[in-house]
Design an enzyme around this catalytic site. Structure first.
Site, PDB file in Angstrom:
ATOM      1  N   ASN A 237       0.839  -1.191   0.000  1.00  0.00           N
ATOM      2  CA  ASN A 237       0.000   0.000   0.000  1.00  0.00           C
ATOM      3  C   ASN A 237       0.880   1.250   0.000  1.00  0.00           C
ATOM      4  O   ASN A 237       1.965   1.272   0.586  1.00  0.00           O
ATOM      5  CB  ASN A 237      -1.027   0.011   1.128  1.00  0.00           C
ATOM      6  CG  ASN A 237      -0.442  -0.193   2.510  1.00  0.00           C
ATOM      7  OD1 ASN A 237       0.611  -0.780   2.664  1.00  0.00           O
ATOM      8  ND2 ASN A 237      -1.138   0.293   3.513  1.00  0.00           N
TER       9      ASN A 237
ATOM     10  N   GLU B 254       0.599   5.449   0.424  1.00  0.00           N
ATOM     11  CA  GLU B 254      -0.286   6.520   0.885  1.00  0.00           C
ATOM     12  C   GLU B 254       0.226   7.887   0.456  1.00  0.00           C
ATOM     13  O   GLU B 254       1.404   8.054   0.111  1.00  0.00           O
ATOM     14  CB  GLU B 254      -0.411   6.434   2.408  1.00  0.00           C
ATOM     15  CG  GLU B 254      -1.083   5.129   2.796  1.00  0.00           C
ATOM     16  CD  GLU B 254      -1.239   4.955   4.297  1.00  0.00           C
ATOM     17  OE1 GLU B 254      -0.641   5.740   5.065  1.00  0.00           O
ATOM     18  OE2 GLU B 254      -1.956   4.023   4.680  1.00  0.00           O
TER      19      GLU B 254
ATOM     20  N   GLU C 233      -3.157  -4.650  -2.958  1.00  0.00           N
ATOM     21  CA  GLU C 233      -3.685  -5.600  -3.945  1.00  0.00           C
ATOM     22  C   GLU C 233      -3.755  -4.963  -5.327  1.00  0.00           C
ATOM     23  O   GLU C 233      -3.391  -5.571  -6.339  1.00  0.00           O
ATOM     24  CB  GLU C 233      -5.100  -6.060  -3.550  1.00  0.00           C
ATOM     25  CG  GLU C 233      -5.189  -6.753  -2.200  1.00  0.00           C
ATOM     26  CD  GLU C 233      -5.495  -5.774  -1.064  1.00  0.00           C
ATOM     27  OE1 GLU C 233      -4.871  -4.697  -1.006  1.00  0.00           O
ATOM     28  OE2 GLU C 233      -6.353  -6.096  -0.220  1.00  0.00           O
TER      29      GLU C 233
HETATM   30  N1  THU Z   1      -5.313  -1.135   2.447  1.00  0.00           N
HETATM   31  C1  THU Z   1      -4.793  -2.056   1.581  1.00  0.00           C
HETATM   32  O1  THU Z   1      -3.634  -1.943   1.172  1.00  0.00           O
HETATM   33  N2  THU Z   1      -5.585  -3.065   1.165  1.00  0.00           N
HETATM   34  C2  THU Z   1      -6.870  -3.247   1.556  1.00  0.00           C
HETATM   35  O2  THU Z   1      -7.586  -4.066   0.999  1.00  0.00           O
HETATM   36  C3  THU Z   1      -7.386  -2.469   2.705  1.00  0.00           C
HETATM   37  C4  THU Z   1      -6.698  -1.159   2.919  1.00  0.00           C
HETATM   38  C5  THU Z   1      -4.465  -0.009   2.890  1.00  0.00           C
HETATM   39  C6  THU Z   1      -4.890   1.303   2.330  1.00  0.00           C
HETATM   40  C7  THU Z   1      -4.303   2.273   3.327  1.00  0.00           C
HETATM   41  O3  THU Z   1      -2.962   2.513   2.993  1.00  0.00           O
HETATM   42  C8  THU Z   1      -4.355   1.525   4.636  1.00  0.00           C
HETATM   43  O4  THU Z   1      -4.496   0.139   4.286  1.00  0.00           O
HETATM   44  C9  THU Z   1      -5.505   1.939   5.543  1.00  0.00           C
HETATM   45  O5  THU Z   1      -6.689   1.975   4.829  1.00  0.00           O
END
Ligand code: THU
Length: 314
Positions: free
Chosen positions: A225, A227, A238
């Site tokens: 992920n 941000e 994903e």
């Molecule tokens: N996040 C993911 O990477 N995958 C998911 O399916 C759920 C949420 C991440 C997005 C963000 O960086 C953090 O988790 C909190 O939402």
């Protein structure tokens, strides 16, 4: 606007000995960008090479809804580069833009030493905002954004990386250049996903998510992920992996190992489910969470009756 990057320009305007000329297909582009009235803080040959790369990657886009194909190349400090293509979804706002794809692919590969982004299309305001934290104060013109206060890689290093990449077998189903070997078993897959999660870029949440996606036959790519101060501009692990798989032509993925160490009940969010269904309905999803035993699912089990946009494809 003319930016100064005098030391680099002076050094690199001499052809380093032993440097190969750009590939034939790049010459026209080189000439065009040399004639540009704008003096970019990077040699025209380097920019033209990256533009040509972006043009080469654009057809790999997944763009069944708009047929607007696009690619972006992230250039790193040692001359290595990371491509990203446009990846659409039946739910249009879930688009992974080429620039977001290149940025998040590089971060998932553990690279954040960005020096430039070169796109096959003009860089939009949203893309400027997107890359700003990673390329602060960038010089932006048309389809190029360059970090000016950092030493740029030598042309020879960029060309080397491009030549090396071009020499790999890119025919469908053959390219394996950026794929890791398939894990031997589930615990090895989970270990790889956890390892990927260590590259997550999570200044907003401190909630790292990591995954690997692929098949025994072709190998695996990472996803983490990423941000952004503007939360809309981030990307989940994903979808990051899906974008990378599309860029590199990793088709026929069978399995995703997904790690979410801070949440014992973590599952892919709704947006990721939607994208995973379109990318691979029956993908084996192995979810590893906060010390609990891994759980298995598939995108269609997680998102029955998903929106498939049947009437939307061109
Ligand atoms: N996040 C993911 O990477 N995958 C998911 O399916 C759920 C949420 C991440 C997005 C963000 O960086 C953090 O988790 C909190 O939402």
């Amino acid at each position: 606007m003319t930016m100064h990057y005098p030391e680099y320009t002076r050094q690199s305007s001499r052809q380093p000995s032993g440097q190969r000329p750009p590939p034939l297909a790049l010459r026209a582009l080189c000439e065009r960008s040399k004639r540009s009235s704008v003096e970019a803080p990077m040699p025209a040959t380097t920019i033209a090479t990256l533009q040509a790369l972006a043009a080469d990657f654009a057809p790999r886009s997944y763009a069944p809804y708009s047929e607007n194909r696009a690619a972006c190349i992230a250039l790193l400090s040692d001359g290595a580069f990371v491509p990203g293509v446009r990846v659409e979804n039946a739910s249009f706002p879930l688009l992974i833009s080429a620039t977001l794809n290149a940025l998040t692919t590089a971060l998932a590969e553990g690279r954040k030493d960005f020096v430039a982004f070169v796109s096959s299309r003009p860089i939009t305001h949203v893309e400027r905002d997107l890359i700003e934290p990673f390329l602060p104060g960038a010089w932006v013109e048309d389809n190029v954004a360059i970090r000016t206060e950092r030493r740029l890689p030598e042309i020879a290093d960029v060309l080397d990386a491009v030549h090396k990449f071009a020499s790999l077998d890119h025919s469908p189903g053959r390219f394996t250049g950026h794929f890791a070997d398939a894990p031997m078993n589930h615990s090895a897959g989970i270990a790889e996903a956890r390892n990927a999660a260590s590259s997550a870029w999570v200044p907003e949440s401190d909630f790292p998510v990591g995954c690997i996606l692929g098949s025994a036959e072709r190998g695996y790519v990472n996803g983490v992920n990423v941000e952004h101060p503007d939360w809309n501009l981030g990307l989940c692990a994903e979808r990051n992996a899906v974008g990378t798989a599309v860029t590199y032509g990793l088709d026929g993925a069978t399995t995703m190992y997904l790690t979410c160490l801070k949440d014992p009940f973590g599952t892919p969010c709704g947006a990721c489910r939607q994208v995973l269904v379109e990318f691979g309905r029956t993908l084996d999803l192995v979810m590893d969470r906060a010390g609990h035993p891994p759980e298995k699912s598939t995108p269609t089990m997680l998102l029955p009756d998903s929106f498939d946009g049947q009437t939307l494809a061109k």
